[in-house]
Design a protein around this motif. Structure first.
Motif, short mmCIF file in Angstrom:
data_model
loop_
_atom_site.label_atom_id
_atom_site.label_comp_id
_atom_site.label_asym_id
_atom_site.label_seq_id
_atom_site.Cartn_x
_atom_site.Cartn_y
_atom_site.Cartn_z
N SER A 1 8.16 -15.72 1.45
CA SER A 1 8.23 -15.47 0.01
C SER A 1 7.66 -14.08 -0.27
CB SER A 1 7.42 -16.53 -0.70
OG SER A 1 7.19 -16.16 -2.03
N LEU A 2 8.33 -13.34 -1.11
CA LEU A 2 7.89 -11.97 -1.41
C LEU A 2 8.48 -11.60 -2.78
CD1 LEU A 2 7.85 -9.25 1.33
CD2 LEU A 2 8.36 -8.65 -1.01
N GLY A 3 7.60 -11.50 -3.77
CA GLY A 3 8.06 -11.23 -5.14
C GLY A 3 8.85 -9.94 -5.22
N PRO B 1 8.21 -15.83 -5.02
CA PRO B 1 7.62 -17.05 -5.53
C PRO B 1 8.46 -17.64 -6.66
CG PRO B 1 6.51 -15.15 -6.47
CD PRO B 1 7.53 -14.61 -5.51
N GLN C 1 9.48 -21.12 -1.99
CA GLN C 1 8.02 -21.22 -2.15
C GLN C 1 7.71 -21.55 -3.60
OE1 GLN C 1 5.15 -17.82 -2.51
NE2 GLN C 1 4.39 -18.59 -0.55
N ILE D 1 2.47 -22.72 -2.12
CA ILE D 1 1.54 -21.62 -1.89
C ILE D 1 0.10 -22.08 -2.14
CG2 ILE D 1 1.81 -20.56 -4.20
CD1 ILE D 1 1.48 -17.81 -2.64
N ARG E 1 1.46 -22.59 2.65
CA ARG E 1 0.98 -21.28 3.09
C ARG E 1 -0.50 -21.19 2.77
NH1 ARG E 1 3.45 -15.15 2.42
NH2 ARG E 1 3.13 -14.78 4.63
N LEU F 1 -1.93 -5.42 3.85
CA LEU F 1 -0.56 -4.92 3.95
C LEU F 1 -0.45 -3.50 4.50
CD1 LEU F 1 0.65 -6.33 0.52
CD2 LEU F 1 1.21 -7.25 2.75
N SER G 1 1.63 -14.32 10.34
CA SER G 1 2.15 -13.42 9.32
C SER G 1 1.43 -12.07 9.30
CB SER G 1 1.97 -14.12 7.97
OG SER G 1 2.59 -13.42 6.95
N ASN G 2 1.99 -11.16 8.59
CA ASN G 2 1.44 -9.83 8.29
C ASN G 2 1.55 -8.84 9.45
OD1 ASN G 2 0.08 -11.83 6.47
ND2 ASN G 2 -0.66 -9.96 5.52
N ARG G 3 2.31 -7.79 9.19
CA ARG G 3 2.41 -6.66 10.12
C ARG G 3 2.87 -7.07 11.52
NH1 ARG G 3 2.59 -2.14 10.50
NH2 ARG G 3 0.63 -1.25 11.25
N GLY H 1 8.17 -10.06 6.71
CA GLY H 1 8.38 -9.82 5.29
C GLY H 1 9.00 -8.47 5.03
N ARG H 2 8.13 -7.47 4.83
CA ARG H 2 8.63 -6.12 4.56
C ARG H 2 9.51 -5.63 5.70
NH1 ARG H 2 2.99 -3.60 3.94
NH2 ARG H 2 2.71 -5.13 5.58
C1 FMN Z 1 5.71 -6.87 -2.94
C2 FMN Z 1 5.17 -8.07 -2.24
C3 FMN Z 1 5.19 -9.32 -2.87
C4 FMN Z 1 4.70 -10.46 -2.22
N1 FMN Z 1 4.77 -11.68 -2.84
C5 FMN Z 1 4.34 -12.80 -2.18
C6 FMN Z 1 4.44 -14.10 -2.75
O1 FMN Z 1 4.91 -14.27 -3.86
N2 FMN Z 1 4.02 -15.15 -2.02
C7 FMN Z 1 3.49 -15.02 -0.77
O2 FMN Z 1 3.12 -16.01 -0.15
N3 FMN Z 1 3.37 -13.80 -0.21
C8 FMN Z 1 3.80 -12.70 -0.88
N4 FMN Z 1 3.70 -11.47 -0.28
C9 FMN Z 1 3.21 -11.40 1.10
C10 FMN Z 1 4.37 -11.46 2.09
O3 FMN Z 1 4.96 -12.71 2.11
C11 FMN Z 1 3.90 -11.13 3.50
O4 FMN Z 1 2.95 -12.06 3.89
C12 FMN Z 1 3.29 -9.75 3.59
O5 FMN Z 1 4.20 -8.80 3.09
C13 FMN Z 1 2.86 -9.40 5.00
O6 FMN Z 1 3.91 -9.52 5.89
P1 FMN Z 1 4.76 -8.23 6.35
O7 FMN Z 1 3.77 -7.30 6.96
O8 FMN Z 1 5.74 -8.81 7.32
O9 FMN Z 1 5.37 -7.68 5.12
C14 FMN Z 1 4.17 -10.34 -0.92
C15 FMN Z 1 4.15 -9.09 -0.30
C16 FMN Z 1 4.65 -7.97 -0.93
C17 FMN Z 1 4.65 -6.65 -0.20
#
Ligand code: FMN
Length: 666
Positions: free
Chosen positions: A24-26, A58, A99, A165, A218, A263, A290-292, A314-315
């Motif tokens: 999930s990523l807004g 989300p 999510q 979440i 999560r 991030l 998760s993350n990076r 994600g990104r």
């Molecule tokens: C712009 C943006 C919005 C995000 N929105 C949510 C969200 O709504 N719910 C959530 O669980 N994580 C959210 N995240 C976190 C991402 O799901 C992810 O965990 C985070 O970007 C790290 O992973 P990555 O390095 O692969 O991007 C968001 C991240 C970014 C950059």
């Protein structure tokens, strides 16, 4: 290739084709809680690229928990549009998940018609800058029920799994945290009581969706907030989830208000995977890290090493939705990198604007920015192999033009190599790695060490020239600018000269501050030594920290404005400022440097004139567009375009998107 990453996994009764989940990523592609074409196109592209799971979110389950901006599934009316979305995702071979979200105290009042947000307790939230009202028992039941109804609607809409979440500091986290939950009833106090809200909620969701339906949660593997749940408590919370019938746990780290970067580039690749591993050791259901998690190699290692069962990209998938497909087919080198710059995603969303991607000009524009094969192939000369020129050359080649790249230096990359010099910025070199791979794939001729002249152009006779001359450091006409102590920030970053004990940096914008960080860090203890000393408990950890942040030079930054870092993005500024502080960099704001003589900097402050002697004075007063060739080309009458900093110095997206769009117009 990547056998672990591309092996299927079973989540409850659902078989997912690989171990890759888009989380999930807004995105902020609408401001009315509704899906639109921008969303459809975006998610379709992610699904097409080969991820096993595509999580939409989300998605709010009631008004007070999310307001009128994020997507919402609070009513049955939303079902048909989500049905359309889940079909698009499934048609591309991915499993659509959703999510479900409630922000609790994190809800911004302006998103809920200035009503008061609700939370377990009336504890002021630094994130929303609001004090919520304490939820009544009736509120608790209503919200739990809204989650259950939302989950059922999601199932009806065709989602194959629901994730709740319970991370990042949102409502469920607030119930779990002794820091935010001050209740004295059965929902606060003991661990048993603090977990009651989520336990009941999960039970109600499960009852609605049935035993066979995949249910995920999560969580933060560590809240990274003093007084809240750390990696000691979170495995216990995970066990509670397992007991409640959760099928998969998605582990991230931190809250929005924690002081640990989650991030930016500062977080090492897979830097939070250990949090997933910490949970995985304690539960028997699948766990996602998760993350990076950036490259297929590191993603594969996370799974192969047993740290987690799935990875969230994600990104990374925004930067290149086709990451999975490319990894699977041995084309990992062709993956457009996410360099974790945060400029197009996090910075944009925190400014209330839709997400885009600096490195991928198509992200968020899938419906409109498409490379069409040209019916009129042209001979194109790209002059300058910075990222603007490289993107233009690549896009033009992909569109069927015949392209040659000319670069006066001995390598491609241009300014990005300078930008990648400060600590934690090396990820930017991934752009160079990517363009190098694409030049090789498309066999684009690159002529290095060539200074293009009009005579050459006349001889080559291109149909079109794309001029990407870049920029050069701006050396303001200041008294003493030619003093022997003066050096440009670009020269410092590029040539890494040995500097003295006292260094001044003039200009407190992004480049000045990052140059200050670059200088301040020189001579400090390196990570391997830190690891070595920690391993053998050679010296106390506090002493190690002192060595980590003590470099060879003492740095002072002069900025004439009241605040430094005006051009640094919101989501990374606090990280950079924190690092400068750790390294003892002095930042003198409202201080205008008037002259430099023999290293003595004279500057004007609101309290009068002051001066100080420095060994080196580094100028970081901005940059200036180079327009030498463009002027010559203009006179020659050959069609041309200018791209990137030679138009006007700008950020990376200006260069990459400019290059892409210019090539589309050829
Ligand atoms: C712009 C943006 C919005 C995000 N929105 C949510 C969200 O709504 N719910 C959530 O669980 N994580 C959210 N995240 C976190 C991402 O799901 C992810 O965990 C985070 O970007 C790290 O992973 P990555 O390095 O692969 O991007 C968001 C991240 C970014 C950059």
């Amino acid at each position: 290739m990547y056998n672990y990453l591309f092996s299927p996994i079973k989540i409850n009764k659902l078989e997912v084709k690989n171990r890759i989940a888009y989380p999930s990523l807004g995105l902020l592609y609408s401001y009315d809680t509704k899906l639109n074409d921008k969303y459809y196109n975006f998610y379709k592209e992610i699904a097409k690229g080969g991820a096993g799971i595509v999580t939409v979110g989300p998605v709010g389950i009631d008004f007070l928990g999310s307001g009128f901006v994020p997507l919402s599934i609070a009513s049955d009316e939303a079902i048909p549009s989500f049905q359309k979305l889940t079909k698009l995702i499934k048609d591309e071979g991915a499993s659509p998940w959703v999510q479900l979200f409630h922000a609790g105290a994190y809800t911004y009042p302006f998103l809920i018609n200035n009503e008061t947000p609700m939370a377990p307790s009336a504890v002021f939230s630094k994130y929303s800058k609001a004090t919520p009202r304490e939820m009544t028992i009736e509120d608790i039941k209503t919200v739990q029920n809204a989650f259950a109804e939302g989950a059922l609607r999601a199932k009806t809409a065709g989602f194959e799994g629901v994730e709740i979440i319970a991370s990042a500091g949102y409502l469920i986290t607030q119930f779990l945290s002794p820091l935010k939950n001050e209740r004295t009833d059965e929902y606060g106090g003991s661990f048993e009581n603090r977990t009651r809200f989520v336990r009941e909620l999960l039970g109600m969701v499960r009852e609605k969706v049935g035993d066979d339906y995949p249910l995920g949660i999560r969580m933060a593997g560590n809240d990274f907030v003093e007084g809240s749940n750390s990696d000691i408590e979170t495995p216990e919370i995970a066990k509670v989830y397992e007991k409640c019938g959760v099928d998969i746990i998605n582990v991230t780290g931190g809250w929005h208000e924690s002081k640990v970067p989650q991030l930016p580039m500062e977080l090492p690749r897979t830097g939070f995977a250990y949090l997933a591993g910490n949970i995985k050791k304690e539960v028997n259901i699948p766990v996602m890290a998760s993350n990076r998690i950036t490259t297929p190699d590191v993603a594969e290692a996370v799974i192969q090493d047993g740290v987690a069962d799935m990875v969230n990209l994600g990104r990374v998938l925004i930067a290149d939705p086709f990451w999975p497909e490319k990894a699977k087919n041995g084309r990992a080198e062709e993956i457009r990198p996410c360099v974790a710059c945060s400029q197009g995603c996090t910075d944009e969303i925190f400014n209330g604007r839709p997400v885009y991607c600096v490195g991928n000009p198509r992200a968020g524009f899938e419906g409109e920015r498409n490379i069409q094969m040209t019916g009129n192939p042209k001979k194109i000369m790209v002059v300058g192999a910075g990222i603007a020129g490289l993107e233009a050359a690549l896009t033009a080649t992909m569109a069927g033009h015949s392209v040659e790249i000319y670069e006066k230096k001995d390598d491609i990359g241009g300014q990005i190599k300078i930008a990648a010099a400060p600590p934690h910025k090396q990820e930017l070199l991934e752009f160079v790695r990517y363009y190098r791979a694409m030049i090789k794939k498309y066999d684009i001729p690159v002529y290095l060490n060539v200074e293009v002249t009009t005579e050459m152009i006349k001889e080559i006779k291109p149909d079109h020239i794309i001029v990407c001359e870049g920029a050069k450091p701006l050396m303001p006409p200041m008294e003493g600018i030619n003093d022997s102590s003066v050096i440009s920030s670009w020269d410092v970053l590029e040539k890494n000269p040995r500097l003295g004990k006292e260094v001044a940096v003039i200009g407190g914008g992004a480049v000045g501050l990052e140059t200050a960080f670059f200088i301040a860090e020189k001579g400090s203890m390196n990570p391997e030594t830190v690891h070595f000393l920690m391993t053998y408990e050679a010296i106390p950890p506090e002493r190690i920290r002192e060595h980590m942040f003590r470099g060879s030079s003492k740095v002072t930054v002069f900025e004439m404005m009241e605040k430094a870092g005006g051009d640094v993005g919101k989501s990374t500024k606090w990280v950079l400022m924190g690092n400068l502080d750790r390294f003892g960099v002095t930042i003198k704001t409202s201080s205008k440097v008037l002259s430099i003589k023999d290293g003595i900097v004279e500057y004007e402050t609101p309290d009068g004139m002051e001066s100080k002697k420095f060994d080196n004075v580094v100028m970081a007063a901005g940059s200036k567009a180079v327009q030498t060739l463009s002027k010559e080309v203009e006179e020659s009458g050959i069609p041309y375009s200018t791209v990137g900093d030679c138009q006007q110095p700008g950020k990376m997206n200006h260069a990459i998107h400019g290059g892409f769009l210019t090539a589309l117009e050829l």
